[in-house]
Design a protein around this motif. Structure first.
Motif, PDB file in Angstrom:
ATOM      1  N   MET A 123     -15.389   7.645  62.764  1.00  0.00           N
ATOM      2  CA  MET A 123     -14.417   6.730  63.031  1.00  0.00           C
ATOM      3  C   MET A 123     -13.138   7.133  62.970  1.00  0.00           C
ATOM      4  N   GLY A 124     -12.929   8.288  62.126  1.00  0.00           N
ATOM      5  CA  GLY A 124     -11.554   8.752  61.857  1.00  0.00           C
ATOM      6  C   GLY A 124     -11.054   8.130  60.380  1.00  0.00           C
ATOM      7  N   VAL A 125     -12.055   7.416  59.588  1.00  0.00           N
ATOM      8  CA  VAL A 125     -11.564   6.899  58.284  1.00  0.00           C
ATOM      9  C   VAL A 125     -11.686   8.506  57.471  1.00  0.00           C
ATOM     10  N   LYS A 126     -10.682   8.532  56.550  1.00  0.00           N
ATOM     11  CA  LYS A 126     -10.433   9.277  55.621  1.00  0.00           C
ATOM     12  C   LYS A 126     -10.935   8.750  53.971  1.00  0.00           C
ATOM     13  N   PHE A 127     -11.072   9.640  53.243  1.00  0.00           N
ATOM     14  CA  PHE A 127     -11.610   9.437  51.882  1.00  0.00           C
ATOM     15  C   PHE A 127     -10.936   9.971  50.624  1.00  0.00           C
ATOM     16  N   GLN A 128     -10.618   8.849  49.698  1.00  0.00           N
ATOM     17  CA  GLN A 128     -10.072   9.528  48.548  1.00  0.00           C
ATOM     18  C   GLN A 128     -10.860   9.209  47.414  1.00  0.00           C
ATOM     19  N   LEU A 129     -11.242  10.495  46.483  1.00  0.00           N
ATOM     20  CA  LEU A 129     -11.970  10.458  45.384  1.00  0.00           C
ATOM     21  C   LEU A 129     -11.527   9.950  44.331  1.00  0.00           C
ATOM     22  N   ASN A 130     -12.191   9.501  43.409  1.00  0.00           N
ATOM     23  CA  ASN A 130     -11.511   9.272  41.955  1.00  0.00           C
ATOM     24  C   ASN A 130     -12.094  10.019  41.313  1.00  0.00           C
ATOM     25  N   LEU A 131     -11.069  10.936  40.494  1.00  0.00           N
ATOM     26  CA  LEU A 131     -11.502  11.996  39.623  1.00  0.00           C
ATOM     27  C   LEU A 131     -12.356  11.562  38.491  1.00  0.00           C
ATOM     28  N   PRO A 132     -12.085  10.370  37.957  1.00  0.00           N
ATOM     29  CA  PRO A 132     -12.963  10.103  36.728  1.00  0.00           C
ATOM     30  C   PRO A 132     -14.623  10.019  37.222  1.00  0.00           C
ATOM     31  N   LYS A 173     -23.193  11.762  41.177  1.00  0.00           N
ATOM     32  CA  LYS A 173     -24.060  12.130  42.103  1.00  0.00           C
ATOM     33  C   LYS A 173     -23.312  11.908  43.708  1.00  0.00           C
ATOM     34  N   LYS A 174     -22.679  10.957  43.905  1.00  0.00           N
ATOM     35  CA  LYS A 174     -22.373  10.516  45.108  1.00  0.00           C
ATOM     36  C   LYS A 174     -20.826  11.205  45.487  1.00  0.00           C
ATOM     37  N   ALA A 175     -20.086  11.237  44.403  1.00  0.00           N
ATOM     38  CA  ALA A 175     -19.046  12.123  44.382  1.00  0.00           C
ATOM     39  C   ALA A 175     -19.200  13.576  44.475  1.00  0.00           C
ATOM     40  N   ALA A 232     -10.456   4.102  49.484  1.00  0.00           N
ATOM     41  CA  ALA A 232     -10.435   4.477  48.211  1.00  0.00           C
ATOM     42  C   ALA A 232     -11.837   4.577  47.637  1.00  0.00           C
ATOM     43  N   HIS A 233     -11.935   5.483  46.690  1.00  0.00           N
ATOM     44  CA  HIS A 233     -13.129   5.618  45.910  1.00  0.00           C
ATOM     45  C   HIS A 233     -14.523   5.536  46.725  1.00  0.00           C
ATOM     46  N   PRO A 234     -14.850   5.799  47.788  1.00  0.00           N
ATOM     47  CA  PRO A 234     -15.943   5.802  48.367  1.00  0.00           C
ATOM     48  C   PRO A 234     -17.485   5.693  47.787  1.00  0.00           C
ATOM     49  N   GLU A 235     -17.123   6.594  46.656  1.00  0.00           N
ATOM     50  CA  GLU A 235     -18.647   7.047  45.987  1.00  0.00           C
ATOM     51  C   GLU A 235     -18.839   5.720  45.039  1.00  0.00           C
ATOM     52  N   ARG A 236     -17.858   4.767  44.968  1.00  0.00           N
ATOM     53  CA  ARG A 236     -17.961   3.827  44.164  1.00  0.00           C
ATOM     54  C   ARG A 236     -18.942   2.675  44.822  1.00  0.00           C
ATOM     55  N   TYR A 237     -18.671   2.645  45.933  1.00  0.00           N
ATOM     56  CA  TYR A 237     -19.547   1.509  46.828  1.00  0.00           C
ATOM     57  C   TYR A 237     -20.971   1.332  46.823  1.00  0.00           C
ATOM     58  N   ILE A 238     -21.768   0.750  46.041  1.00  0.00           N
ATOM     59  CA  ILE A 238     -23.154   0.439  46.019  1.00  0.00           C
ATOM     60  C   ILE A 238     -23.878   0.370  47.455  1.00  0.00           C
ATOM     61  N   ASP A 271     -18.684  11.412  34.490  1.00  0.00           N
ATOM     62  CA  ASP A 271     -19.540  10.579  34.171  1.00  0.00           C
ATOM     63  C   ASP A 271     -18.929   9.015  33.406  1.00  0.00           C
ATOM     64  N   MET A 272     -17.515   8.884  34.005  1.00  0.00           N
ATOM     65  CA  MET A 272     -16.973   7.673  33.528  1.00  0.00           C
ATOM     66  C   MET A 272     -17.402   6.201  34.306  1.00  0.00           C
ATOM     67  N   TYR A 273     -18.138   6.605  35.424  1.00  0.00           N
ATOM     68  CA  TYR A 273     -18.823   5.381  35.929  1.00  0.00           C
ATOM     69  C   TYR A 273     -20.095   5.521  36.055  1.00  0.00           C
TER      70      TYR A 273
END
Length: 232
Positions: free
Chosen positions: A169-178, A190-192, A150-156, A182-184
């Motif tokens: 490793m075969g991990v898939k990614f789910q992006l948060n649209l917000p 930029k990471k998103a 979940a939301h990989p772009e949010r992990y500092i 600029d909601m975060y």
């Protein structure tokens, strides 16, 4: 620098027409998301207006919010009985990779998502990975599931090399649209955009917790170049 200056609201972009929301906290009264049936039904009515096709309800399961599969299924049945609209509802969970998850994984006491029920939506702390993260992800795969982060772009603590390692490793990614409006904050946006450019995003979700925040989100402006990355 953004090469295109034009902005359009998410509501007017058409992005939600036929959209599947893979990450939401709409199931009422089970975590830090929606608390009442009335609010849940209000969000689902808004989804109808936007053209959303289906939504996965993914309440938290973690040591601090130790939801059980039995309880979540009961609440889901109540929501299904109350909702008379045309958005298709599915139940899964957002699993914190903690000791409780390890116990549930061992017992196969899980709420997977996906048409084949073979994906697990997982998260970590935003600030630090759990000890033995790679081993946990490999155990998920050994049980026959695809880890969907979940939301990989949010992990500092994550950067480009971390994303590549997880992808390998075969991990898939789910992006948060917000994240793209600029909601975060700009760093997360930029990471998103980086992840979108690298075409490693498997699916998207709102991660919506409250009706008022969702209304603010759909009215937020999206730049033309990001809109194109999303396929619109």
């Amino acid at each position: 620098m953004w090469p295109f200056k034009k902005r359009i609201s998410l509501k007017d972009s058409g992005i939600f027409d036929g959209f599947t929301d893979w990450h939401s906290h709409i199931l009422p009264g089970v975590d830090d998301g929606v608390q009442t049936m009335e609010e849940a039904l209000g969000i689902l009515r808004l989804y109808e207006e936007l053209g959303v096709k289906s939504v996965w309800l993914t309440p938290h399961i973690m040591e601090d919010i130790p939801n059980t599969t039995v309880h979540l299924r009961e609440r889901f049945a109540e929501l299904q009985a109350a909702y008379k609209g045309n958005v298709k509802l599915h139940l899964a969970a957002e699993n914190m990779l903690d000791n409780l998850f390890e116990e549930r994984l061992e017992k196969n006491d899980l709420l997977p998502l996906g048409e084949n029920g073979d994906h697990l939506l997982v998260e970590t702390s935003y600030f630090n990975p759990p000890m033995g993260l790679n081993n946990i992800l490999l155990r998920i795969k050994a049980k026959g599931y695809y880890p969907l982060l979940a939301h990989p772009e949010r992990y500092i603590y994550m950067g480009e090399s971390d994303y590549q390692r997880l992808k390998d490793m075969g991990v898939k990614f789910q992006l948060n649209l917000p994240s793209i409006v600029d909601m975060y904050g700009d760093r997360i946006k930029k990471k998103a955009v980086l992840l979108l450019n690298e075409k490693v995003i498997t699916c998207m979700g709102t991660d919506i917790h409250h009706h008022d925040i969702f209304q603010k989100f759909i009215c937020a402006g999206i730049r033309t170049n990001v809109q194109k990355l999303l396929g619109f």
